[in-house]
Design a protein around this motif. Structure first.
Motif, short mmCIF file in Angstrom:
data_model
loop_
_atom_site.label_atom_id
_atom_site.label_comp_id
_atom_site.label_asym_id
_atom_site.label_seq_id
_atom_site.Cartn_x
_atom_site.Cartn_y
_atom_site.Cartn_z
N ALA A 261 0.84 -1.20 0.00
CA ALA A 261 0.00 0.00 0.00
C ALA A 261 0.88 1.25 0.00
O ALA A 261 0.62 2.22 -0.72
CB ALA A 261 -0.90 -0.01 1.22
N HIS A 262 1.93 1.18 0.82
CA HIS A 262 2.88 2.28 0.90
C HIS A 262 3.51 2.53 -0.46
O HIS A 262 3.62 3.67 -0.92
CB HIS A 262 3.95 1.89 1.92
CG HIS A 262 4.93 2.95 2.23
ND1 HIS A 262 6.21 2.96 1.71
CD2 HIS A 262 4.86 4.03 3.04
CE1 HIS A 262 6.86 4.00 2.18
NE2 HIS A 262 6.07 4.67 2.98
N TYR A 263 3.89 1.46 -1.13
CA TYR A 263 4.52 1.57 -2.44
C TYR A 263 3.56 2.20 -3.45
O TYR A 263 3.94 3.07 -4.22
CB TYR A 263 4.96 0.19 -2.93
CG TYR A 263 5.25 0.12 -4.41
CD1 TYR A 263 4.30 -0.39 -5.29
CD2 TYR A 263 6.44 0.59 -4.93
CE1 TYR A 263 4.55 -0.42 -6.65
CE2 TYR A 263 6.69 0.56 -6.28
CZ TYR A 263 5.74 0.05 -7.14
OH TYR A 263 5.97 0.02 -8.49
N LEU A 264 2.30 1.78 -3.42
CA LEU A 264 1.33 2.33 -4.37
C LEU A 264 1.06 3.81 -4.12
O LEU A 264 0.97 4.60 -5.06
CB LEU A 264 0.02 1.55 -4.33
CG LEU A 264 0.03 0.20 -5.06
CD1 LEU A 264 -1.30 -0.50 -4.87
CD2 LEU A 264 0.32 0.39 -6.54
N THR A 265 0.93 4.16 -2.84
CA THR A 265 0.71 5.58 -2.52
C THR A 265 1.90 6.40 -2.96
O THR A 265 1.77 7.47 -3.56
CB THR A 265 0.51 5.78 -1.02
OG1 THR A 265 -0.46 4.84 -0.56
CG2 THR A 265 0.04 7.18 -0.70
N LYS A 266 3.08 5.89 -2.67
CA LYS A 266 4.28 6.60 -3.05
C LYS A 266 4.37 6.73 -4.56
O LYS A 266 4.71 7.79 -5.08
CB LYS A 266 5.50 5.85 -2.50
CG LYS A 266 6.80 6.58 -2.75
CD LYS A 266 7.96 5.65 -2.76
CE LYS A 266 8.00 4.90 -4.06
NZ LYS A 266 9.16 4.02 -4.19
N THR A 267 4.03 5.67 -5.26
CA THR A 267 4.07 5.71 -6.72
C THR A 267 3.07 6.71 -7.25
O THR A 267 3.35 7.46 -8.18
CB THR A 267 3.76 4.32 -7.30
OG1 THR A 267 4.73 3.41 -6.82
CG2 THR A 267 3.77 4.33 -8.81
N TYR A 268 1.89 6.74 -6.64
CA TYR A 268 0.91 7.73 -7.08
C TYR A 268 1.49 9.14 -6.93
O TYR A 268 1.46 9.95 -7.84
CB TYR A 268 -0.41 7.62 -6.30
CG TYR A 268 -1.27 8.83 -6.52
CD1 TYR A 268 -1.34 9.84 -5.57
CD2 TYR A 268 -1.93 9.02 -7.73
CE1 TYR A 268 -2.07 10.99 -5.81
CE2 TYR A 268 -2.65 10.17 -7.98
CZ TYR A 268 -2.72 11.15 -7.01
OH TYR A 268 -3.41 12.29 -7.27
N ARG A 269 2.03 9.39 -5.73
CA ARG A 269 2.50 10.74 -5.45
C ARG A 269 3.66 11.15 -6.34
O ARG A 269 3.74 12.27 -6.82
CB ARG A 269 2.92 10.85 -3.99
CG ARG A 269 1.74 10.92 -3.09
CD ARG A 269 2.12 11.07 -1.66
NE ARG A 269 0.93 11.22 -0.86
CZ ARG A 269 0.87 11.00 0.43
NH1 ARG A 269 1.95 10.62 1.07
NH2 ARG A 269 -0.26 11.17 1.08
N LYS A 270 4.56 10.21 -6.56
CA LYS A 270 5.77 10.57 -7.30
C LYS A 270 5.56 10.62 -8.80
O LYS A 270 6.27 11.33 -9.49
CB LYS A 270 6.89 9.59 -6.98
CG LYS A 270 7.47 9.80 -5.60
CD LYS A 270 8.80 9.14 -5.48
CE LYS A 270 9.82 9.88 -6.35
NZ LYS A 270 11.16 9.33 -6.20
N THR A 271 4.65 9.83 -9.33
CA THR A 271 4.52 9.78 -10.78
C THR A 271 3.13 10.12 -11.27
O THR A 271 2.95 10.99 -12.12
CB THR A 271 4.87 8.38 -11.31
OG1 THR A 271 6.10 7.97 -10.76
CG2 THR A 271 4.94 8.38 -12.82
N ALA A 272 2.14 9.41 -10.71
CA ALA A 272 0.81 9.53 -11.29
C ALA A 272 0.16 10.87 -11.00
O ALA A 272 -0.61 11.38 -11.82
CB ALA A 272 -0.07 8.40 -10.78
N SER A 273 0.49 11.45 -9.86
CA SER A 273 -0.18 12.69 -9.48
C SER A 273 0.03 13.79 -10.51
O SER A 273 -0.89 14.53 -10.86
CB SER A 273 0.34 13.16 -8.11
OG SER A 273 -0.15 14.44 -7.83
N LEU A 274 1.24 13.88 -11.02
CA LEU A 274 1.52 14.93 -12.00
C LEU A 274 0.66 14.75 -13.24
O LEU A 274 0.03 15.69 -13.73
CB LEU A 274 3.01 14.90 -12.37
CG LEU A 274 3.47 15.85 -13.47
CD1 LEU A 274 3.06 17.28 -13.19
CD2 LEU A 274 4.98 15.81 -13.62
N ILE A 275 0.62 13.53 -13.76
CA ILE A 275 -0.16 13.28 -14.97
C ILE A 275 -1.65 13.49 -14.68
O ILE A 275 -2.35 14.17 -15.43
CB ILE A 275 0.09 11.86 -15.50
CG1 ILE A 275 1.58 11.65 -15.78
CG2 ILE A 275 -0.74 11.60 -16.74
CD1 ILE A 275 1.94 10.29 -16.29
N ALA A 276 -2.11 12.91 -13.57
CA ALA A 276 -3.53 13.00 -13.25
C ALA A 276 -3.98 14.45 -13.09
O ALA A 276 -5.02 14.85 -13.62
CB ALA A 276 -3.82 12.22 -11.97
#
Lengths: 419, 401
Positions: A261-276
């Motif tokens: 879960a930590h990894y997914l949240t971190k991945t969202y924040r570091k990569t997906a958030s910008l695109i989203a």
């Protein structure tokens, strides 16, 4: 549909070209060999030419060269044979990079001139513009622009154009991305990125960090000039997420469940958030309703997650040359990415290695080996595909247009890249 | 917000036990951040001012210590405590604001806000005050965040591994904390929902990061003076544009160079903060510009005062090589420049020797004049905002010498 000048048609195509001239064209069939946008080939559907169903009034100018205005890119009607769900769109392809060529052309130049305009210090200018030489994938500006056009088409129909504010958001997204890369490089002490020596090998850490701050400052100025409270809020969330993602990377979690879960949240924040958030911002600027903006956001989020999962996968499979940066990089940095986390199930001896962040001698090699022996890579690919499919499903809810098709194709591009 | 908790943090912080060694390296980046006005009454005035604005601004800098992110970091900080990384000194400076060793920017912005606020109390005024407080706080946050980024260490490849690892790690922490402060400030700015304000503050952010590239630098990016030139007219007119600060014909002329450096280093940010407070209150552009000029000149005046105090005979602290007394002395006695040009690190300069040489010139006198000019200008601008308790308190805070 994009008009393809003859230079882009392979020999087989020119034989079979059935192009009808005139304004009321309904269908044409063109065989196209897709040209890759950049140094490495895009393996989308293998090497052979594919059948494309397009239509467009200006195909007559195929011999005459590129179409002038953006407006003419829009098809008067598009017969879509695709159901919009992966993987069945073999009967039609859109190359989003080619589709958006006019829009994306000059994006890097414009970023460089914006940066140049904002400083009187030549050294700062050199460092800041270093990352905007056009060698990158330009994924973020491309997706942002694609979504902008798709949403514009969705809301206003075929005579919609790309708003200047939306183009600014595309530039801003790339600038924020580069600024975060610059800071990351100082943090990770990496020497390579995008195939050239990373910035901080050439200049010192302080100057580099400041250049990153400068780029963010200029991006903030551009955001303020868009004069939209909502967009400013949405884009400020991006930088907050980026930093929080970095913090998350410092910490580590105890149990396996927490870790993922930590990894997914971190991945969202570091990569997906910008695109989203970038695609959400262009949807907002388009004046779309809340549902559409949310749809755009979710598309970006799923695409971003898929992208990062593939990135993590590639770290284990591709060679250093193809990627432009050394592999097993994540392991060497002490990061446990999806393949490793999946591999833990089969090889619990990875757990202590994760806890000590692969610091002991031989850890990196052992982990690398175990990941390959396990089903970790397969499971990562599966998860990436799942997010890709979800993104494509969301994109299909927008009105049919070449851009909407492009959004769907992008999800596949992300999954199949080798670099 | 628990001020008691912050006091507790200060008392129990690991830093308090560990920081004893004050190496010259950690003193490096203290220069323009620490501010010790010699006035005995200083603390008293600050406390009175805080009563007027109803907000203990001394704690403004510290809320981020209570954040989750920082708690996460606290574990890692143990590894760098005891090293000589500049961030340790920065942390101490920021944490231990007991003697008000930072220029009280937040306080001034709030006093200014008070000075222009209408006497009637309404929902709008309450919101306005809330927004102005956020502005004051985010201005301070940007200052601190930027300062922390300046506290990075340039690590050469020749350094031995163990030391290098600690330095690398501390750099990492410095970047993260700095980034955290900057993005938090950015978030607060976005929530104010005022794009004109966002634009102004962003230009200040640009100026403050541009400043690190101006003029010659040593290997740690510490500023070095420009080669002295003789210019007939030496002044720097501050204009209110948002275009990048002009650098033509600046290096080598003491007043111009000093003013530009300090505009980069804080003048622009503080000025825009003041301008922002007036903008939020809905005042017209002319008023906003006055506030900007007030802020710039005040920041310059305080900077001059701080530099003068470093040259008093009792003061043993190191001074910056681009402080006004040095620049004036170089201009008067260009031979002094021989020692200063192309130095590898500022720590290699014999500061006591340089101080003695400077004292023989008119540099200190000229610096005092520089202070007076800027202080007078600041006063004249603030007086345009009325004659009330807040304005008078500001004027008392301007008179630090």
């Amino acid at each position: 549909m994009a008009c393809l000048s003859s230079s882009r048609l392979c020999a087989r195509v020119q034989d079979k070209l059935m192009c009808q001239f005139g304004p009321k064209v309904r269908r044409q069939t063109v065989f196209v060999k897709l040209k890759p946008p950049g140094p490495s080939p895009l393996r989308i559907f293998g090497k052979t030419c594919q059948r494309v169903t397009t239509c467009g009034p200006a195909c007559g100018s195929a011999g005459g060269g590129a179409v002038a205005g953006a407006a003419r890119r829009l098809a008067s009607s598009l017969q879509s044979t695709s159901t919009g769900s992966l993987p069945d769109y073999g009967t039609q392809i859109v190359d989003p990079y080619r589709l958006l060529e006019d829009d994306l052309n000059g994006i890097y130049e414009d970023i460089r001139s914006e940066l140049e305009r904002n400083t009187n210090q030549p050294e700062l200018n050199t460092i800041a513009t270093y990352y905007f030489d056009g060698q990158g994938k330009a994924l973020r500006p491309m997706v942002t622009t694609l979504m902008a056009r798709a949403v514009n088409y969705h809301v206003y129909g075929e005579n919609s154009a790309l708003l200047p504010t939306q183009r600014q958001v595309a530039m801003i997204s790339e600038m924020i991305h580069s600024a975060s890369l610059i800071h990351d490089d100082v943090i990770d002490q990496s020497d390579f990125r995008r195939g050239k020596p990373s910035v901080n090998v050439l200049w010192n850490h302080k100057k580099v960090a400041m250049a990153g701050d400068f780029i963010l400052a200029v991006a903030s100025m551009m955001i303020a000039r868009l004069r939209s409270d909502e967009v400013t809020l949405v884009l400020s969330q991006v930088v907050t997420d980026l930093v929080q993602g970095e913090f998350m990377q410092l910490g580590s979690k105890e149990t396996e469940n927490e870790r993922f879960a930590h990894y997914l949240t971190k991945t969202y924040r570091k990569t997906a958030s910008l695109i989203a958030n970038s695609v959400k911002a262009v949807a907002l600027l388009s004046g779309a309703d809340e549902n559409t903006c949310e749809l755009a956001f979710q598309y970006g989020r799923n695409l971003g997650l898929s992208f990062q999962l593939v990135d993590d996968l590639l770290d284990f499979v591709s060679s250093a040359q193809a990627m432009g940066k050394p592999t097993a990089a994540d392991l060497r940095l002490g990061l446990a990415t999806a393949p490793v986390l999946f591999a833990c199930e089969k090889y619990p001896e990875l757990n202590p290695m994760i806890m000590r962040r692969f610091q002991e001698a031989g850890d990196v090699e052992k982990a690398f080996e175990l990941v390959h022996k396990s089903r970790g890579l397969e499971q990562t690919r599966f998860l990436a595909r799942k997010h890709g499919v979800e993104a494509a499903r969301l994109a299909a809810e927008l009105a049919d247009s070449p851009y909407q098709k492009g959004l769907v194709v992008t999800t596949d591009l992300v999954l199949n890249r080798i670099k | 917000m628990s001020y008691a908790m912050i006091r507790h943090l200060r008392r129990t912080a690991i830093l308090s036990q560990q920081i004893r060694v004050e190496s010259t390296m950690t003193n490096l980046t203290q220069e323009d951040f620490v501010f010790r006005p010699p006035m005995a009454q200083w603390s008293k005035i600050i406390r009175e001012a805080e009563k007027i604005v109803g907000y203990p601004t001394s704690f403004m800098n510290l809320r981020w210590l209570l954040s989750d992110e920082f708690a996460n970091l606290a574990m890692h900080l143990r590894k760098i405590v005891g090293s000589n990384h500049p961030i340790m000194k920065t942390a101490k400076t920021v944490l231990y604001n007991e003697q008000n060793n930072l220029q009280p920017w937040g306080l001034i912005i709030l006093l200014l806000s008070k000075a222009i606020s209408p006497s009637t109390h309404s929902i709008q005024t309450t919101t306005l005050i809330e927004h102005q407080r956020m502005l004051a706080e985010l201005t301070e946050m940007i200052r601190t965040g930027h300062y922390i980024h300046r506290g990075l260490l340039n690590i050469s490849v020749e350094e031995q591994d163990q030391k290098r690892d600690t330095s690398m790690f501390a750099n990492k922490i410095a970047i993260l904390i700095g980034d955290y402060l900057l993005v938090t400030a950015n978030g607060m700015l976005a929530r104010l929902r005022n794009q004109d304000l966002s634009y102004l503050i962003s230009t200040a952010l640009r100026d403050i990061s541009e400043g690190e590239f101006f003029g010659p630098r040593d290997s740690q990016n510490m500023p070095l003076p420009g080669e002295p030139v003789n210019k007939n007219v030496d002044n720097f007119k501050i204009n209110c544009d948002t275009i990048p600060l002009s650098v033509t014909d600046i290096l080598g002329s003491p007043i111009s160079e000093w003013t530009l450096r300090n505009m980069y280093n804080g003048g622009s940010l503080f000025g825009r903060g003041c301008e922002g407070a007036v903008l939020l209150a809905g005042k017209n552009v002319a008023e906003q510009k006055k506030a900007y000029l007030f802020g710039c000149h005040l920041c310059l005046a305080w900077q001059a005062a701080s530099e003068i105090s470093k040259f008093s005979t009792e003061n043993q602290e190191p001074f910056s090589l681009v402080s006004a007394p040095v620049l004036f002395a170089l201009n008067e006695t260009p031979e002094l420049y021989e020692n200063l040009k192309n130095v590898k690190t500022v720590t290699s300069i014999d500061l006591n020797d340089l101080k003695a040489k400077i004292s023989k010139t008119n540099a200190i006198e000229k610096t005092k004049r520089l202070y007076t000019e800027n202080a007078d200008k600041a006063k004249s601008y603030i007086e345009m905002f009325g004659d009330n308790e807040s304005v008078n308190t500001i004027k008392r805070l301007i008179n630090t010498i």
